[in-house]
Design a protein around this motif. Structure first.
Motif, PDB file in Angstrom:
ATOM      1  N   VAL A   1       0.826  -1.221   0.000  1.00 10.65           N
ATOM      2  CA  VAL A   1       0.000   0.000   0.000  1.00 10.65           C
ATOM      3  C   VAL A   1       0.856   1.265   0.000  1.00 10.65           C
ATOM      4  CG1 VAL A   1      -1.962  -1.097   1.168  1.00 10.65           C
ATOM      5  CG2 VAL A   1      -0.242   0.098   2.527  1.00 10.65           C
ATOM      6  N   GLY A   2       2.171   1.131   0.181  1.00  6.43           N
ATOM      7  CA  GLY A   2       3.073   2.262   0.004  1.00  6.43           C
ATOM      8  C   GLY A   2       3.196   3.194   1.195  1.00  6.43           C
ATOM      9  N   ARG A   3       2.804   2.742   2.350  1.00  7.52           N
ATOM     10  CA  ARG A   3       2.978   3.584   3.546  1.00  7.52           C
ATOM     11  C   ARG A   3       3.170   2.698   4.767  1.00  7.52           C
ATOM     12  NH1 ARG A   3      -1.467   3.601   7.057  1.00  7.52           N
ATOM     13  NH2 ARG A   3      -3.516   3.168   6.174  1.00  7.52           N
ATOM     14  N   LEU A   4       3.629   3.342   5.843  1.00  7.86           N
ATOM     15  CA  LEU A   4       3.665   2.663   7.147  1.00  7.86           C
ATOM     16  C   LEU A   4       2.269   2.614   7.727  1.00  7.86           C
ATOM     17  CD1 LEU A   4       6.798   4.476   8.604  1.00  7.86           C
ATOM     18  CD2 LEU A   4       6.668   2.056   7.936  1.00  7.86           C
ATOM     19  N   GLY A   5       2.048   1.690   8.663  1.00 10.33           N
ATOM     20  CA  GLY A   5       0.786   1.677   9.389  1.00 10.33           C
ATOM     21  C   GLY A   5       0.711   2.845  10.358  1.00 10.33           C
ATOM     22  N   LYS A   6      -0.524   3.201  10.702  1.00 10.43           N
ATOM     23  CA  LYS A   6      -0.736   4.202  11.753  1.00 10.43           C
ATOM     24  C   LYS A   6      -1.236   3.454  12.991  1.00 10.43           C
ATOM     25  CE  LYS A   6      -3.195   6.594   8.578  1.00 10.43           C
ATOM     26  NZ  LYS A   6      -4.225   7.383   8.011  1.00 10.43           N
ATOM     27  N   PRO A   7      -0.906   3.932  14.184  1.00 11.06           N
ATOM     28  CA  PRO A   7      -1.392   3.234  15.379  1.00 11.06           C
ATOM     29  C   PRO A   7      -2.904   3.012  15.344  1.00 11.06           C
ATOM     30  CG  PRO A   7       0.242   4.874  15.990  1.00 11.06           C
ATOM     31  CD  PRO A   7       0.010   5.047  14.511  1.00 11.06           C
ATOM     32  N   ASP A   8      -3.626   3.985  14.821  1.00 15.29           N
ATOM     33  CA  ASP A   8      -5.087   3.839  14.824  1.00 15.29           C
ATOM     34  C   ASP A   8      -5.581   2.773  13.835  1.00 15.29           C
ATOM     35  OD1 ASP A   8      -7.514   4.784  16.085  1.00 15.29           O
ATOM     36  OD2 ASP A   8      -8.051   5.578  14.101  1.00 15.29           O
TER      37      ASP A   8
END
Ligand SMILES: NC(=O)c1ccc[n+]([C@@H]2O[C@H](COP(=O)([O-])OP(=O)(O)OC[C@H]3O[C@@H](n4cnc5c(N)ncnc54)[C@H](O)[C@@H]3O)[C@@H](O)[C@H]2O)c1
Length: 243
Positions: free
Chosen positions: A205-212
């Motif tokens: 998906v081309g990004r890091l995960g977010k905590p949320d």
């Protein structure tokens, strides 16, 4: 919601994924105990969510028993628990890994989750409840520079499955989630901007995960819509494991 709000406990609640879980649980109507080894961090998040701060070292079985006992005594029946406390360990291959580092990572990331699940299950046995363990994609694949972390996270999934089987009839559901790389202090402390960009690139998906992102799944697993879900491991990784 009538009467007292349901009670939730989050370990590692002072930062990152745990803090995001505290916020979502609070928005979902839970009264949250924010437990962390870092007292100041626990207090900040607890103030934010109108919850209770608690200091605990999850590696210490007695301290975890005391924590859960206090939550039940002062807050009421434990309805949900998210076990997020964890450490990364040094980036070393197994040949260079010290016994001391191995023990430290296992003592928090595996023994700690065992201490929490045991105490939580004992507290929930009478009237049911939901437990979510924060594992990792490294519960499913290896990581050359994280042998202890990877072993601990694989262990968390085994513990999750065994606890789920043993306590399904008590109305206790136990599940594990497996985040890909998530932008939290745990990651930021070990990677500069270039490193973070490289890690982001490992996710289709081309990004890091977010905590949320992770909290949304963890809190859903605690709720009634997940009533048929137990003993499961859910990667939540932007496609990382599908490469
Ligand atoms: N960030 C990631 O990329 C990522 C990916 C997959 C899984 N995880 C897992 O998610 C969980 C949370 O990680 P995070 O990224 O939010 O990290 P984080 O460092 O932001 O938060 C972890 C929290 O755990 C607390 N903690 C550490 N040792 C403890 C102990 N012995 N007892 C009680 N609290 C303790 C820390 O004080 C901190 O507040 C960990 O289990 C981690 O392994 C993180």
């Amino acid at each position: 919601m009538s009467g007292r709000p349901p009670v939730a406990l989050v370990t590692g609640g002072g930062s990152g994924i745990g803090a995001a879980c505290c916020r979502r649980l609070s928005r979902a109507g839970y009264r949250v105990t924010v437990a962390d080894i870092d007292e100041a961090a626990a207090k900040t998040v607890a103030a934010d969510v109108g919850g209770v701060a608690a200091v605990v070292d999850c590696a210490d079985a007695d301290a975890v028993d005391d924590l859960v006992g206090t939550v039940v005594r002062t807050e009421g029946r434990l309805a949900a628990a998210v076990n997020s406390a964890g450490v990364a360990g040094p980036p070393q291959p197994v040949a260079e890994y010290s016994t001391q580092d191995w023990r430290r990572v296992l003592s928090v990331n595996l023994d700690g989750v065992f201490h929490c699940v045991r105490a939580e299950v004992r507290a929930m046995r009478e009237s049911g409840g939901n437990i979510v363990n924060i594992a990792s994609v490294f519960a499913a694949v290896g990581a050359p520079l994280a042998p202890a972390y990877t072993a601990a996270k694989h262990g968390v999934v085994g513990l999750t499955r065994s606890a789920a089987l043993a306590h399904a009839e008590d109305g206790i559901r136990v599940n594990a989630v497996g985040p890909g790389f998530v932008r939290t202090p745990l990651l930021e402390d070990r990677n500069d901007d270039e490193g973070l960009a490289r890690l982001a690139g490992l996710h289709p998906v081309g990004r890091l995960g977010k905590p949320d992102d992770i909290a949304a799944l963890a809190v859903w697993l605690c709720g009634p819509e997940a009533g048929f879900v137990t003993g499961a491991f859910f990667p939540i990784d932007g496609g990382y494991l599908s490469r």
